[in-house]
Design an enzyme around this catalytic site. Structure first.
Site, PDB file in Angstrom:
ATOM      1  N   PRO A   1       2.951   0.523   2.085  1.00 31.81           N
ATOM      2  CA  PRO A   1       1.662   0.269   2.611  1.00 31.81           C
ATOM      3  C   PRO A   1       0.571   0.593   1.680  1.00 31.81           C
ATOM      4  CG  PRO A   1       2.943   1.274   4.292  1.00 31.81           C
ATOM      5  CD  PRO A   1       3.765   1.036   3.097  1.00 31.81           C
ATOM      6  N   GLU A   2       0.054  -0.455   1.162  1.00 29.73           N
ATOM      7  CA  GLU A   2      -1.239  -0.363   0.495  1.00 29.73           C
ATOM      8  C   GLU A   2      -2.171  -1.201   1.358  1.00 29.73           C
ATOM      9  OE1 GLU A   2      -1.114  -0.937  -3.760  1.00 29.73           O
ATOM     10  OE2 GLU A   2       1.023  -0.549  -3.793  1.00 29.73           O
TER      11      GLU A   2
ATOM     12  N   LYS B   1      -5.596   3.400   3.952  1.00 25.90           N
ATOM     13  CA  LYS B   1      -4.243   2.930   4.265  1.00 25.90           C
ATOM     14  C   LYS B   1      -3.813   3.357   5.659  1.00 25.90           C
ATOM     15  CE  LYS B   1      -3.149   3.310  -0.646  1.00 25.90           C
ATOM     16  NZ  LYS B   1      -2.532   4.187  -1.669  1.00 25.90           N
TER      17      LYS B   1
ATOM     18  N   ARG C   1      12.384   6.733   5.350  1.00 24.84           N
ATOM     19  CA  ARG C   1      12.285   8.043   4.687  1.00 24.84           C
ATOM     20  C   ARG C   1      11.582   9.104   5.523  1.00 24.84           C
ATOM     21  NH1 ARG C   1      10.531   6.548  -1.410  1.00 24.84           N
ATOM     22  NH2 ARG C   1      10.820   8.756  -1.753  1.00 24.84           N
TER      23      ARG C   1
ATOM     24  N   LYS D   1     -15.624  10.256 -12.118  1.00 14.30           N
ATOM     25  CA  LYS D   1     -14.333  10.814 -12.566  1.00 14.30           C
ATOM     26  C   LYS D   1     -14.195  10.835 -14.080  1.00 14.30           C
ATOM     27  CE  LYS D   1     -12.743  11.655  -8.491  1.00 14.30           C
ATOM     28  NZ  LYS D   1     -12.268  12.981  -8.072  1.00 14.30           N
TER      29      LYS D   1
ATOM     30  N   ARG E   1       3.366   8.484 -11.709  1.00 17.02           N
ATOM     31  CA  ARG E   1       3.753   7.197 -11.148  1.00 17.02           C
ATOM     32  C   ARG E   1       4.269   6.223 -12.201  1.00 17.02           C
ATOM     33  NH1 ARG E   1       1.333   6.733  -6.222  1.00 17.02           N
ATOM     34  NH2 ARG E   1       3.141   5.454  -5.817  1.00 17.02           N
TER      35      ARG E   1
END
Length: 303
Positions: free
Chosen positions: A2-3, A67, A137, A178, A290
């Site tokens: 799920p994005e 999300k 999961r 950032k 990732r």
DNA sequence: TGCAGTGTTGCTTC
DNA sequence: CGAAGCAACACTGC
């Protein structure tokens, strides 16, 4: 799953399939010694509260924020679901077996797809069908809030990239807070922009021609403009193709989306780059923690 | 056989 | 105190 595009597709599905229906019962097999946050149905005590305030209520409307799936009920409560890695929500006819839990009645239809086993949550609806969540999961979180408290949950969540009023300047403002960070990490930060995950981050950076390891403040403005456009196009494309079913994600009817057939970078290691005229070959590296896929030839690195 | 995996939290370490 | 790194959650596919 799920994005953003998968969550949006699910929300659209809930809005077309189960609006106005009454919840007659709730069942769960989630019980975990370890669960995220204070409010989780994985805590048996909390599930009592959840059960009491969902059974008898009617489903008014579903909505997406980042999300998360928000299911607004007519009793001023909202179910908040985050599907994490393998959660997906389906609507259909299910039967209960004390040993196996819930499984689809039709053993041959899309709901019987092996990825659609692992039903951890089941709402029985007043049309005789069920709204279920499969979650192999068991990472998903499910909770319930008084509807007026939901806004508070997302106070720190970044802007919605597909919102009409999300401009290039909004994007620049969000991202440039950032400084010193790596562009891919920033794209994945839900407090910067809501809803971008690993697949769509890699696809956006491929499209904009930016190396995922580039430092945010070193990327030239015109490249940032391309990235802003790429993020929006890629997310829209994900929705248009019904989401990405490379792994577990299925739509409300248990069917696969098609975006996995459109990848240019994600999980394309060793493939020739699809960009016209580019002679590159897609590589896989690790950024942050990732897996990251990119073309070392046309994706320019700014450090 | 072993490792990677659409995500996030919360712990440990610096 | 903040940031960064990493384990944890659980199970399958390659």
């Amino acid at each position: 799953m799920p994005e953003l595009p998968e969550v949006q597709t699910t929300v659209n599905g809930i809005n077309t399939r189960v609006l106005g229906m009454r919840i007659e019962d709730v069942w769960t097999s989630y019980v975990s010694r370890y669960y995220f946050g204070k409010n989780s149905i994985k805590d048996p005590k909390y599930f009592e509260y959840f059960h009491k305030n969902t059974v008898g209520a009617t489903i008014k409307k579903a909505e997406r924020r980042a999300k998360n799936i928000l299911i607004h009920l007519d009793n001023s409560h909202t179910i908040v679901i985050h599907m994490k890695m393998t959660g997906h929500i389906m609507h259909g006819e299910y039967t209960f077996d004390a040993r196996l839990g819930w499984s689809p009645k039709d053993k041959k239809g899309p709901l019987a797809d092996p990825f659609n086993r692992f039903i951890r949550l089941c709402f029985t609806l007043d049309n005789g069908k069920h709204l279920v969540m499969s979650d192999m999961r068991r990472f998903a979180s499910v909770s319930l809030y008084p509807s007026h408290e939901v806004g508070e949950l997302f106070k720190k969540t970044g802007p919605e990239p597909l919102h009409d009023d999300f401009t290039f300047n909004n994007f620049l403002d969000a991202v440039s807070r950032k400084k010193g960070k790596v562009i891919k990490i920033v794209l994945l930060d839900q407090e910067v922009i809501a809803g971008v995950g690993n697949i769509y981050a890699d696809e956006s950076l491929w499209r904009a021609g930016i190396d995922p390891r580039s430092k945010v403040e070193k990327v030239p403005r015109e490249k940032m403009k391309l990235l802003y456009l790429a993020v929006r196009e890629v997310l829209k494309s994900g929705i248009d193709f019904g989401g990405d079913s490379m792994s577990d994600y299925r739509n409300i009817d248990g069917e696969r989306g098609k975006f996995q057939e459109k990848h240019n970078a994600y999980k394309k290691k060793g493939h020739k780059c699809n960009k016209r005229g580019c002679k590159g070959v897609i590589e896989r590296i690790v950024v942050g923690t990732r897996g990251t896929h990119f073309c070392p030839v046309h994706q320019e690195r700014f450090v």
